[in-house]
Design an enzyme around this catalytic site. Structure first.
Site, PDB file in Angstrom:
ATOM      1  N   HIS A 153     -10.272  -2.845  -6.133  1.00 34.50           N
ATOM      2  CA  HIS A 153     -10.037  -3.533  -4.859  1.00 34.50           C
ATOM      3  C   HIS A 153     -11.313  -4.235  -4.385  1.00 34.50           C
ATOM      4  O   HIS A 153     -11.274  -5.390  -3.949  1.00 34.50           O
ATOM      5  CB  HIS A 153      -9.620  -2.530  -3.770  1.00 34.50           C
ATOM      6  CG  HIS A 153      -8.311  -1.841  -4.002  1.00 34.50           C
ATOM      7  ND1 HIS A 153      -8.149  -0.481  -3.872  1.00 34.50           N
ATOM      8  CD2 HIS A 153      -7.084  -2.319  -4.337  1.00 34.50           C
ATOM      9  CE1 HIS A 153      -6.894  -0.156  -4.105  1.00 34.50           C
ATOM     10  NE2 HIS A 153      -6.223  -1.240  -4.397  1.00 34.50           N
ATOM     11  N   SER A 194      -5.097   3.209  -7.549  1.00 37.79           N
ATOM     12  CA  SER A 194      -5.266   4.318  -6.607  1.00 37.79           C
ATOM     13  C   SER A 194      -4.486   5.528  -7.106  1.00 37.79           C
ATOM     14  O   SER A 194      -4.934   6.664  -6.993  1.00 37.79           O
ATOM     15  CB  SER A 194      -4.756   3.929  -5.222  1.00 37.79           C
ATOM     16  OG  SER A 194      -5.502   2.850  -4.724  1.00 37.79           O
ATOM     17  N   LYS A 204       6.178   6.442   3.661  1.00 33.61           N
ATOM     18  CA  LYS A 204       5.463   6.617   2.394  1.00 33.61           C
ATOM     19  C   LYS A 204       4.414   7.717   2.538  1.00 33.61           C
ATOM     20  O   LYS A 204       3.621   7.708   3.482  1.00 33.61           O
ATOM     21  CB  LYS A 204       4.785   5.297   2.022  1.00 33.61           C
ATOM     22  CG  LYS A 204       4.737   5.044   0.533  1.00 33.61           C
ATOM     23  CD  LYS A 204       4.365   3.605   0.289  1.00 33.61           C
ATOM     24  CE  LYS A 204       3.638   3.416  -1.025  1.00 33.61           C
ATOM     25  NZ  LYS A 204       3.108   2.066  -1.162  1.00 33.61           N
ATOM     26  N   ARG A 257      -2.798  -6.670 -12.635  1.00 30.98           N
ATOM     27  CA  ARG A 257      -3.366  -5.910 -13.752  1.00 30.98           C
ATOM     28  C   ARG A 257      -2.461  -6.093 -14.963  1.00 30.98           C
ATOM     29  O   ARG A 257      -2.365  -7.188 -15.494  1.00 30.98           O
ATOM     30  CB  ARG A 257      -3.523  -4.438 -13.353  1.00 30.98           C
ATOM     31  CG  ARG A 257      -4.609  -4.223 -12.320  1.00 30.98           C
ATOM     32  CD  ARG A 257      -4.473  -2.927 -11.592  1.00 30.98           C
ATOM     33  NE  ARG A 257      -3.282  -2.944 -10.746  1.00 30.98           N
ATOM     34  CZ  ARG A 257      -2.937  -1.999  -9.900  1.00 30.98           C
ATOM     35  NH1 ARG A 257      -3.676  -0.913  -9.803  1.00 30.98           N
ATOM     36  NH2 ARG A 257      -1.864  -2.103  -9.149  1.00 30.98           N
TER      37      ARG A 257
END
Ligand code: ADP
Length: 172
Positions: free
Chosen positions: A16, A137, A40, A99
């Protein structure tokens, strides 16, 4: 020009930070938007994630003697649709890091949805730098849970925060 870099950042990783640095070096004013979702499950609260990002970016740019970049970065938390935040703050550009190919389908859908909800919204995809291609993460949390080395994934303060939070959790 203003850009929005939204995500969960649970926690912020070197991947990040790399994207944020590349954006400010391109002269973009970056709003890092921490998604606050009551549904979440996250390891850190949105306020904690904002504080960790703040600390991490300060350390990162001070270490590189480029503190001036810090004035181009704003960190906020938000509960709601990204498109609504963009309308409210006159931001038309979202940046998402890409990614593996597996990111592509989800990201493409989100980009179309955002444009449907706010016709002026554009999404810019930035390829992950090769050294952070495999950093997420989620992966970082898995490694931390299993006691693995995190030095190529997160900064030292983030590593400490992760270890602390996980040990608090295991005591409950
Ligand atoms: P994650 O997918 O790591 O849980 P987030 O939801 O917080 O992360 O991601 C926010 C944005 O940062 C997304 O656009 C995501 O693709 C991007 N991103 C995450 N990790 C990296 C990385 N290692 N390199 C480049 N971009 C990344």
């Amino acid at each position: 020009m203003k850009v929005l870099y939204p995500g969960s950042f649970d926690p912020i990783t070197l991947g990040h930070v790399d994207i944020i640095e590349r954006l400010v070096r391109l002269d973009y004013d970056v709003t890092v938007l921490v998604a606050h979702s009551s549904r979440k499950q996250t390891l850190f609260t949105s306020d904690e994630r904002v504080a960790l990002i703040q600390e991490d970016l300060e350390n990162h740019f001070k270490r590189r003697k480029s503190d001036s970049f810090l004035s181009m970065i704003k960190i906020e938390k938000f509960e709601g649709m990204t498109s609504d935040y963009m309308k409210m703050n006159s931001i038309r550009l979202i940046v998402r890091g890409l990614r593996a190919v597996s990111d592509y389908e989800y990201e493409m859908t989100m980009a179309q949805v955002n444009r449907k909800l706010y016709s002026e919204a554009e999404t810019l995809f930035m390829p992950a730098s090769p050294e952070f291609h495999f950093v997420s993460s989620r992966g970082v949390k898995e490694i931390a849970i299993n006691g693995g080395a995190l030095d190529h994934f997160v900064s030292e303060p983030i590593r400490k925060a992760l270890v602390k939070r996980l040990s608090e959790r295991s005591m409950k």
